[in-house]
Every structure is written in C-alpha cells, then in structure tokens.
Write a protein that holds these residues in place. Structure first.
Motif, PDB file in Angstrom:
ATOM      1  N   MET A   1      -0.385  -1.802  -3.577  1.00 25.17           N
ATOM      2  CA  MET A   1      -1.148  -2.304  -2.443  1.00 25.17           C
ATOM      3  C   MET A   1      -2.699  -1.863  -2.763  1.00 25.17           C
ATOM      4  O   MET A   1      -2.758  -1.237  -3.716  1.00 25.17           O
ATOM      5  CB  MET A   1      -0.964  -1.908  -1.094  1.00 25.17           C
ATOM      6  N   PHE A   2      -3.573  -2.714  -2.205  1.00 24.30           N
ATOM      7  CA  PHE A   2      -5.112  -2.461  -2.507  1.00 24.30           C
ATOM      8  C   PHE A   2      -5.227  -0.868  -1.804  1.00 24.30           C
ATOM      9  O   PHE A   2      -5.694  -0.188  -2.712  1.00 24.30           O
ATOM     10  CB  PHE A   2      -5.608  -3.379  -1.650  1.00 24.30           C
ATOM     11  N   THR A   3      -5.218  -0.612  -0.633  1.00 26.31           N
ATOM     12  CA  THR A   3      -5.451   0.691  -0.269  1.00 26.31           C
ATOM     13  C   THR A   3      -4.773   0.662   1.227  1.00 26.31           C
ATOM     14  O   THR A   3      -5.104  -0.077   2.007  1.00 26.31           O
ATOM     15  CB  THR A   3      -6.516   1.250  -0.418  1.00 26.31           C
ATOM     16  N   ALA A   4      -4.075   1.991   1.372  1.00 26.21           N
ATOM     17  CA  ALA A   4      -3.534   2.254   2.737  1.00 26.21           C
ATOM     18  C   ALA A   4      -4.881   2.980   3.668  1.00 26.21           C
ATOM     19  O   ALA A   4      -4.555   3.372   4.715  1.00 26.21           O
ATOM     20  CB  ALA A   4      -2.385   3.153   2.654  1.00 26.21           C
ATOM     21  N   GLY A   5      -5.969   2.778   3.311  1.00 27.57           N
ATOM     22  CA  GLY A   5      -7.062   3.228   4.077  1.00 27.57           C
ATOM     23  C   GLY A   5      -7.449   4.688   3.783  1.00 27.57           C
ATOM     24  O   GLY A   5      -6.975   5.316   2.862  1.00 27.57           O
ATOM     25  N   ASN A   6      -8.021   5.175   4.768  1.00 26.89           N
ATOM     26  CA  ASN A   6      -8.510   6.728   4.694  1.00 26.89           C
ATOM     27  C   ASN A   6      -7.214   7.657   4.862  1.00 26.89           C
ATOM     28  O   ASN A   6      -6.085   7.365   5.381  1.00 26.89           O
ATOM     29  CB  ASN A   6      -9.383   7.241   5.933  1.00 26.89           C
TER      30      ASN A   6
ATOM     31  N   ALA B   1      -4.127  -3.948   2.471  1.00 24.48           N
ATOM     32  CA  ALA B   1      -5.469  -3.637   2.639  1.00 24.48           C
ATOM     33  C   ALA B   1      -5.748  -3.219   4.036  1.00 24.48           C
ATOM     34  O   ALA B   1      -5.968  -3.755   4.869  1.00 24.48           O
ATOM     35  CB  ALA B   1      -6.682  -4.671   2.390  1.00 24.48           C
ATOM     36  N   VAL B   2      -5.584  -1.522   4.058  1.00 23.99           N
ATOM     37  CA  VAL B   2      -5.686  -0.968   5.557  1.00 23.99           C
ATOM     38  C   VAL B   2      -6.929  -0.525   5.866  1.00 23.99           C
ATOM     39  O   VAL B   2      -7.670   0.280   4.929  1.00 23.99           O
ATOM     40  CB  VAL B   2      -4.729  -0.001   5.617  1.00 23.99           C
ATOM     41  N   GLY B   3      -7.417  -0.610   7.110  1.00 23.39           N
ATOM     42  CA  GLY B   3      -8.696   0.101   7.375  1.00 23.39           C
ATOM     43  C   GLY B   3      -9.819  -0.316   6.666  1.00 23.39           C
ATOM     44  O   GLY B   3     -10.202  -1.054   6.513  1.00 23.39           O
ATOM     45  N   VAL B   4     -10.464   0.791   6.086  1.00 31.14           N
ATOM     46  CA  VAL B   4     -11.778   0.766   5.472  1.00 31.14           C
ATOM     47  C   VAL B   4     -11.129  -0.486   4.027  1.00 31.14           C
ATOM     48  O   VAL B   4     -12.231  -0.999   3.421  1.00 31.14           O
ATOM     49  CB  VAL B   4     -12.057   2.043   4.637  1.00 31.14           C
ATOM     50  N   GLY B   5     -10.052  -0.482   3.626  1.00 31.03           N
ATOM     51  CA  GLY B   5      -9.499  -1.204   2.537  1.00 31.03           C
ATOM     52  C   GLY B   5      -9.994  -2.736   3.089  1.00 31.03           C
ATOM     53  O   GLY B   5     -10.353  -3.449   2.247  1.00 31.03           O
ATOM     54  N   THR B   6     -10.081  -3.027   4.175  1.00 27.57           N
ATOM     55  CA  THR B   6     -10.314  -4.415   4.786  1.00 27.57           C
ATOM     56  C   THR B   6     -11.775  -4.265   4.941  1.00 27.57           C
ATOM     57  O   THR B   6     -12.582  -5.225   4.717  1.00 27.57           O
ATOM     58  CB  THR B   6      -9.324  -4.840   6.049  1.00 27.57           C
ATOM     59  N   THR B   7     -12.389  -3.458   5.709  1.00 28.33           N
ATOM     60  CA  THR B   7     -13.550  -3.310   6.221  1.00 28.33           C
ATOM     61  C   THR B   7     -14.775  -3.457   4.951  1.00 28.33           C
ATOM     62  O   THR B   7     -15.710  -3.908   5.063  1.00 28.33           O
ATOM     63  CB  THR B   7     -14.120  -2.072   6.987  1.00 28.33           C
TER      64      THR B   7
END
Ligand code: COA
Length: 258
Positions: free
Chosen positions: A59-64, A105-111
C-alpha cells in the motif's frame, strides 16, 4: 533500520519512496522530516525537474503513525513536528509532482495527493481519509481542497464516514488522472515524470504558481493545525488511539459532544 524514506535523482526526476512496508508505510516524525527535506531539495535544486512519490509494499501509506499520535495526545510528542514542514513544503512547491499509488492511501496518504500534479493509481488503489473515525479533523489544507475538488457531499462522506474511494471513482471525481495495472504503475509514473522533466521547467514553475494560491493553502494549514491539536488532546481521540492499540472498535457513544 533500513532507510524508511529513499530519495534517488535520475535524469532530472527525484524519486522519493516511502519504505516501511512492515508497518504499511505509516509515517513517523522522522519520515516526515526526510519527506520535507526531499521536497525542499526538489524545490531548490534546478537539476530536479520533477518529483515522483511512490511506495514499497502493498500500500501507499497507512497515514500518520498512530502510536505517535497517541504519544502526542498524551503530551509526549516530539519537540519539532516535521509533518508541519512537510505540509508547508508541499503547499508551496513549485516543482511538478507525480504520484504512483497502489493499495490504500490513508489520511495524509490521500491529502498529500491534493498537492500532486499528476496522480496515477493502480487498480487496487483506495483513497481513505478517516480523520473523524480517529476523532481528528482533516489536514494538509484538505478541508479546503477536497470539497473544492469533489464537492461538499462527497468530501463529507470521505471525511466523516471514512468510506474508501476506489480507483475508478477517484479518476471520475478528478482526484487522479488515470489508473493502470499494479505491474505497470511504477514504469507508467516514471514515463509521466520524464515527459514533464523534458518540458520547459521555467514555464512549468510559473504555471504551477498561477494555478495554486500557496498563501491561501498555508493559511488553511495553519487554521487546521490549531483545531487538530485541540482534537488530538480530546477524550475522543484518546479512545480512538487506545482502540487501535488494543485492536478493537472504538466506542464514542459515552463521550459528550464538546
Ligand atoms: N500507525 C501505526 N502502525 C500502523 C498503522 C498506523 N497508521 N497502520 C498500520 N500499522 C501497523 C499495524 O499496527 C500492524 O503492526 P503489527 O504487525 O506490529 O501489529 C502493521 O502495521 C500491519 O497492519 P495491519 O493492520 O495488520 O494491516 P492490514 O492490511 O490488515 O490493514 C490498514 C491495513 C491500513 C487498513 C490498517 O492497518 C489501519 O486501519 N491502519 C490505521 C490507518 C489510519 O487510521 N491512519 C491514520 C490516518 S489519519
């Protein structure tokens, strides 16, 4: 530890790879610092004509990193929060930015994608912004940019309910340029970045400045930061982080609106 953020400059394209796959590329303060440095370098170095974000793993990232959120919530956060520098660099970036996104792409991964100029998704990509599920609020100027991009009701759904947006929907709504197979994602993104790198860089920079109101974005990030810090310290957020650590569902129903 392997370096969790890798940066490689090749033929005018600075490729920045998030690489903490065992933790789904969850972003730590140190990783934000390296990301901020990479964007700053790309903005400052004339040799760099395009920046490409990609990620190792499924995955891209689970975010912070939620463990770090929990520490901050308890008042044990770092002296300097590098995420602030990263977001500021993104908001004021003049270098063209391409992103290659697989999986979630979670949280900051999307923003952060709202600050990218060309976004490629693999077929299995899902954009997820579960800020409210974590009792937080949107950041990275997404409280302004997301409703502008996709309209209030879709943005509300993404922010308030945290519903995942599929690659097809993301392309249809204008959150991404196109989707490709997972196998071709990196090569396709590289091709786009090389195409951009061959364009006149001065013109691209001038165009990007005209297309984005950087001062407004920075002001929005500043407003979000104050509210975010408030929410981070709330009883609701403490319940959300405890639930994540204990691998259970949070229960917010006993907490009054405040
Ligand atoms: N912060 C810290 N650790 C995280 C993390 C995060 N945001 N996301 C995943 N991890 C860790 C997990 O705790 C797990 O660690 P462990 O192996 O030591 O138990 C590991 O990464 C693998 O995650 P797992 O949950 O088993 O993977 P999955 O494929 O089943 O689910 C997610 C992936 C992203 C759906 C899920 O991990 C998740 O919901 N993460 C939180 C996302 C989030 O809310 N981020 C903040 C946005 S503001």
């Amino acid at each position: 530890m392997m370096q969790a953020i890798k940066a490689e400059l090749l033929e005018g394209v600075l490729t920045v790879t998030m690489s903490r796959p065992d933790k789904k590329n969850a972003l730590t303060n140190e990783m934000y610092g390296a990301l901020a440095d990479a964007v700053a370098r790309a903005n400052a170095d004339d040799e760099i004509r395009a920046l490409l974000f990609q990620a190792d793993g499924d995955m891209f990232t689970a975010g912070n990193d939620i463990g770090e959120f929990a520490a901050q919530s308890a008042g044990n956060g770092p002296q300097e929060r590098h995420v602030e520098r990263f977001l500021r660099e993104l908001a004021t970036a003049t270098v063209p930015i391409v992103a290659a996104v697989q999986g979630k792409a979670v949280g900051v991964g999307t923003t952060m994608l709202l600050h990218c100029d060309y976004v490629l998704l693999s077929e299995d990509a899902q954009l997820i912004t579960p800020f409210v599920n974590l009792a937080l609020v949107p950041e990275a100027a997404s409280s302004l940019l997301l409703p502008l991009r996709i309209g209030h009701v879709r943005a509300f759904d993404m922010f308030a309910l945290g519903d995942p947006v599929s690659a097809d929907a993301a392309v249809a709504w204008g959150l991404a340029n196109r989707k490709t197979s997972a196998a071709e994602l990196r090569a396709e993104a590289r091709k786009v970045a090389e195409k951009i790198a061959a364009r006149p860089a001065g013109s691209l920079t001038a165009m990007k400045r005209l297309m984005r109101d950087a001062a407004q974005l920075v002001a929005q990030i500043d407003s979000e930061r104050t509210v975010f810090a408030d929410r981070l310290a709330s009883a609701e957020a403490k319940e959300a982080f405890a639930a994540f650590a204990e691998k259970r569902k949070p229960d917010f129903t006993k907490l009054a609106r405040q």
